[in-house]
Design a protein around this motif. Sequence first.
Motif, PDB file in Angstrom:
ATOM      1  N   VAL A  16       0.852  -1.190   0.000  1.00  0.00           N
ATOM      2  CA  VAL A  16       0.000   0.000   0.000  1.00  0.00           C
ATOM      3  C   VAL A  16       0.889   1.241   0.000  1.00  0.00           C
ATOM      4  O   VAL A  16       2.073   1.185   0.351  1.00  0.00           O
ATOM      5  N   ALA A  17       0.283   2.371  -0.374  1.00  0.00           N
ATOM      6  CA  ALA A  17       1.060   3.600  -0.539  1.00  0.00           C
ATOM      7  C   ALA A  17       1.552   4.169   0.786  1.00  0.00           C
ATOM      8  O   ALA A  17       2.585   4.827   0.838  1.00  0.00           O
ATOM      9  N   GLY A  18       0.795   3.943   1.868  1.00  0.00           N
ATOM     10  CA  GLY A  18       1.235   4.484   3.152  1.00  0.00           C
ATOM     11  C   GLY A  18       0.137   4.475   4.199  1.00  0.00           C
ATOM     12  O   GLY A  18      -0.879   3.791   4.058  1.00  0.00           O
ATOM     13  N   THR A  19       0.351   5.268   5.245  1.00  0.00           N
ATOM     14  CA  THR A  19      -0.608   5.423   6.344  1.00  0.00           C
ATOM     15  C   THR A  19      -0.922   6.905   6.485  1.00  0.00           C
ATOM     16  O   THR A  19      -0.307   7.756   5.825  1.00  0.00           O
ATOM     17  N   LEU A  20      -1.859   7.220   7.370  1.00  0.00           N
ATOM     18  CA  LEU A  20      -2.126   8.632   7.647  1.00  0.00           C
ATOM     19  C   LEU A  20      -0.837   9.342   8.042  1.00  0.00           C
ATOM     20  O   LEU A  20      -0.548  10.454   7.591  1.00  0.00           O
ATOM     21  N   GLN A  21      -0.062   8.690   8.893  1.00  0.00           N
ATOM     22  CA  GLN A  21       1.166   9.307   9.400  1.00  0.00           C
ATOM     23  C   GLN A  21       2.198   9.529   8.298  1.00  0.00           C
ATOM     24  O   GLN A  21       2.791  10.608   8.191  1.00  0.00           O
ATOM     25  N   THR A  22       2.434   8.509   7.461  1.00  0.00           N
ATOM     26  CA  THR A  22       3.474   8.657   6.428  1.00  0.00           C
ATOM     27  C   THR A  22       3.055   9.664   5.358  1.00  0.00           C
ATOM     28  O   THR A  22       3.875  10.475   4.907  1.00  0.00           O
ATOM     29  N   HIS A  23       1.774   9.647   4.956  1.00  0.00           N
ATOM     30  CA  HIS A  23       1.313  10.603   3.955  1.00  0.00           C
ATOM     31  C   HIS A  23       1.397  12.039   4.500  1.00  0.00           C
ATOM     32  O   HIS A  23       1.848  12.952   3.804  1.00  0.00           O
ATOM     33  N   ALA A  24       0.962  12.238   5.751  1.00  0.00           N
ATOM     34  CA  ALA A  24       1.027  13.575   6.356  1.00  0.00           C
ATOM     35  C   ALA A  24       2.476  14.029   6.504  1.00  0.00           C
ATOM     36  O   ALA A  24       2.789  15.210   6.295  1.00  0.00           O
ATOM     37  N   SER A  25       3.363  13.111   6.850  1.00  0.00           N
ATOM     38  CA  SER A  25       4.789  13.446   6.981  1.00  0.00           C
ATOM     39  C   SER A  25       5.381  13.865   5.634  1.00  0.00           C
ATOM     40  O   SER A  25       6.201  14.785   5.572  1.00  0.00           O
ATOM     41  N   ASP A  26       4.972  13.192   4.565  1.00  0.00           N
ATOM     42  CA  ASP A  26       5.454  13.555   3.232  1.00  0.00           C
ATOM     43  C   ASP A  26       5.000  14.969   2.857  1.00  0.00           C
ATOM     44  O   ASP A  26       5.764  15.748   2.266  1.00  0.00           O
ATOM     45  N   ILE A  27       3.758  15.298   3.193  1.00  0.00           N
ATOM     46  CA  ILE A  27       3.258  16.649   2.919  1.00  0.00           C
ATOM     47  C   ILE A  27       4.016  17.681   3.756  1.00  0.00           C
ATOM     48  O   ILE A  27       4.394  18.754   3.270  1.00  0.00           O
TER      49      ILE A  27
ATOM     50  N   VAL B 209      -5.243  15.390   5.788  1.00  0.00           N
ATOM     51  CA  VAL B 209      -5.120  16.775   6.254  1.00  0.00           C
ATOM     52  C   VAL B 209      -5.567  16.886   7.715  1.00  0.00           C
ATOM     53  O   VAL B 209      -4.957  17.607   8.512  1.00  0.00           O
ATOM     54  N   GLN B 210      -6.623  16.165   8.077  1.00  0.00           N
ATOM     55  CA  GLN B 210      -7.082  16.179   9.468  1.00  0.00           C
ATOM     56  C   GLN B 210      -6.018  15.611  10.402  1.00  0.00           C
ATOM     57  O   GLN B 210      -5.809  16.122  11.510  1.00  0.00           O
ATOM     58  N   TYR B 211      -5.355  14.554   9.981  1.00  0.00           N
ATOM     59  CA  TYR B 211      -4.271  13.987  10.795  1.00  0.00           C
ATOM     60  C   TYR B 211      -3.136  14.992  10.942  1.00  0.00           C
ATOM     61  O   TYR B 211      -2.567  15.149  12.032  1.00  0.00           O
ATOM     62  N   TYR B 212      -2.787  15.661   9.863  1.00  0.00           N
ATOM     63  CA  TYR B 212      -1.744  16.681   9.891  1.00  0.00           C
ATOM     64  C   TYR B 212      -2.103  17.747  10.937  1.00  0.00           C
ATOM     65  O   TYR B 212      -1.283  18.105  11.788  1.00  0.00           O
ATOM     66  N   LEU B 213      -3.318  18.245  10.857  1.00  0.00           N
ATOM     67  CA  LEU B 213      -3.776  19.298  11.776  1.00  0.00           C
ATOM     68  C   LEU B 213      -3.730  18.824  13.224  1.00  0.00           C
ATOM     69  O   LEU B 213      -3.273  19.546  14.121  1.00  0.00           O
ATOM     70  N   ALA B 214      -4.197  17.607  13.473  1.00  0.00           N
ATOM     71  CA  ALA B 214      -4.205  17.069  14.833  1.00  0.00           C
ATOM     72  C   ALA B 214      -2.796  16.919  15.378  1.00  0.00           C
ATOM     73  O   ALA B 214      -2.548  17.120  16.574  1.00  0.00           O
ATOM     74  N   ASN B 215      -1.857  16.576  14.517  1.00  0.00           N
ATOM     75  CA  ASN B 215      -0.479  16.395  14.956  1.00  0.00           C
ATOM     76  C   ASN B 215       0.131  17.711  15.408  1.00  0.00           C
ATOM     77  O   ASN B 215       0.798  17.772  16.443  1.00  0.00           O
ATOM     78  N   ILE B 216      -0.102  18.773  14.651  1.00  0.00           N
ATOM     79  CA  ILE B 216       0.385  20.097  15.051  1.00  0.00           C
ATOM     80  C   ILE B 216      -0.192  20.467  16.404  1.00  0.00           C
ATOM     81  O   ILE B 216       0.524  20.868  17.321  1.00  0.00           O
ATOM     82  N   VAL B 217      -1.505  20.303  16.539  1.00  0.00           N
ATOM     83  CA  VAL B 217      -2.197  20.712  17.764  1.00  0.00           C
ATOM     84  C   VAL B 217      -1.715  19.926  18.962  1.00  0.00           C
ATOM     85  O   VAL B 217      -1.464  20.483  20.029  1.00  0.00           O
ATOM     86  N   ASN B 218      -1.565  18.625  18.805  1.00  0.00           N
ATOM     87  CA  ASN B 218      -1.125  17.809  19.939  1.00  0.00           C
ATOM     88  C   ASN B 218       0.260  18.215  20.405  1.00  0.00           C
ATOM     89  O   ASN B 218       0.545  18.255  21.591  1.00  0.00           O
TER      90      ASN B 218
ATOM     91  N   VAL C 125      -8.828  23.308   4.605  1.00  0.00           N
ATOM     92  CA  VAL C 125     -10.083  23.167   3.870  1.00  0.00           C
ATOM     93  C   VAL C 125     -10.310  21.682   3.593  1.00  0.00           C
ATOM     94  O   VAL C 125      -9.437  21.000   3.050  1.00  0.00           O
ATOM     95  N   LEU C 126     -11.479  21.191   3.986  1.00  0.00           N
ATOM     96  CA  LEU C 126     -11.839  19.789   3.808  1.00  0.00           C
ATOM     97  C   LEU C 126     -12.952  19.716   2.770  1.00  0.00           C
ATOM     98  O   LEU C 126     -14.069  20.169   3.006  1.00  0.00           O
ATOM     99  N   VAL C 127     -12.624  19.164   1.595  1.00  0.00           N
ATOM    100  CA  VAL C 127     -13.539  19.135   0.454  1.00  0.00           C
ATOM    101  C   VAL C 127     -14.109  17.728   0.293  1.00  0.00           C
ATOM    102  O   VAL C 127     -13.378  16.786  -0.013  1.00  0.00           O
ATOM    103  N   CYS C 128     -15.423  17.580   0.532  1.00  0.00           N
ATOM    104  CA  CYS C 128     -16.058  16.258   0.434  1.00  0.00           C
ATOM    105  C   CYS C 128     -15.215  15.226   1.173  1.00  0.00           C
ATOM    106  O   CYS C 128     -14.973  14.113   0.675  1.00  0.00           O
TER     107      CYS C 128
END
Length: 281
Positions: A64-75, A100-109, A126-129
């Motif tokens: 698989v391409a990744g996880t929430l954590q790895t994709h957010a880290s790449d961004i 994007v939500q995971y990214y935001l939560a990581n900053i906040v935590n 911005v969360l689109v659909c």
Amino acid sequence: MEVIEQRRSKSERENPPLVFVHGSYHAAWCWAEHWLPFFSSSGFDSYAVSLLGQGESDEPLGTVAGTLQTHASDIADFIESNLGSSPPVLIGHSFGGLIVQYYLANIVNKQTLGTENAFPELSGVVLVCSVPPSGNSGLVLRYLFSKPVAAFKVTLSLAAKGFQKSIPLCRETFFSQAMDDQLVKCYQDLMIESSRMPLFDLRKLNASLPVPKPMENSTNVLVLGAKDDFIVDCEGLKETGWFYEVEPVCIEGVAHDMMLDCSWEKGAEVLLSWLCGLSKP
């Protein structure tokens, strides 16, 4: 990662850069069709990334391409390496919205713990659909009980990749009924080419959800939904708005792929209005 960028035309004010994150079966191209030229011509430097294993990006090891954590880290790595001290607005579609939500939560935590941010700061989200914070399990269950035929079609289309073989099913899943067959076929081909490997292991993903709750008033959040969305229902949109304590905006006459649909400008104009308010001193 593959990146498609369009720099802004001249603007009298300094606007935050925009970074667009696609969902499953898509890649950077889905933003480049309409929204990148629209927002760059409106004064915003605009960047669309293709997550690993998607589009023209490299394939990671594994199935698989990744996880929430790895994709957010790449961004985060992209933002840190390319945007310097200009906090961007991060815009995510469908499963990209969950990243994007995971990214935001990581900053906040990290801020809550009083330590240095793991990810660069943002000017807005911005969360689109977007898939809601709890994932897609609730969406699937609601469809099973309230819309069994739709539930079968969604499963056939997405889990079994039926949209790749049927233009009518592809249209019903992602686009408005008015979308021309030839254009649906064009996007269908791009989706097939874009998704060389699954974006996530959905079983492991759902076990890691919901995403953590962000700190109150940490980052401005806009939740955008589509009235004719075949994938994310009204309850899913409301859940996301409730989670971030904002009133979601549901746009009439557009489907799940808001940025590619016949009336793509409807969502773009709502987002532009929100961005202009965000940019005011």
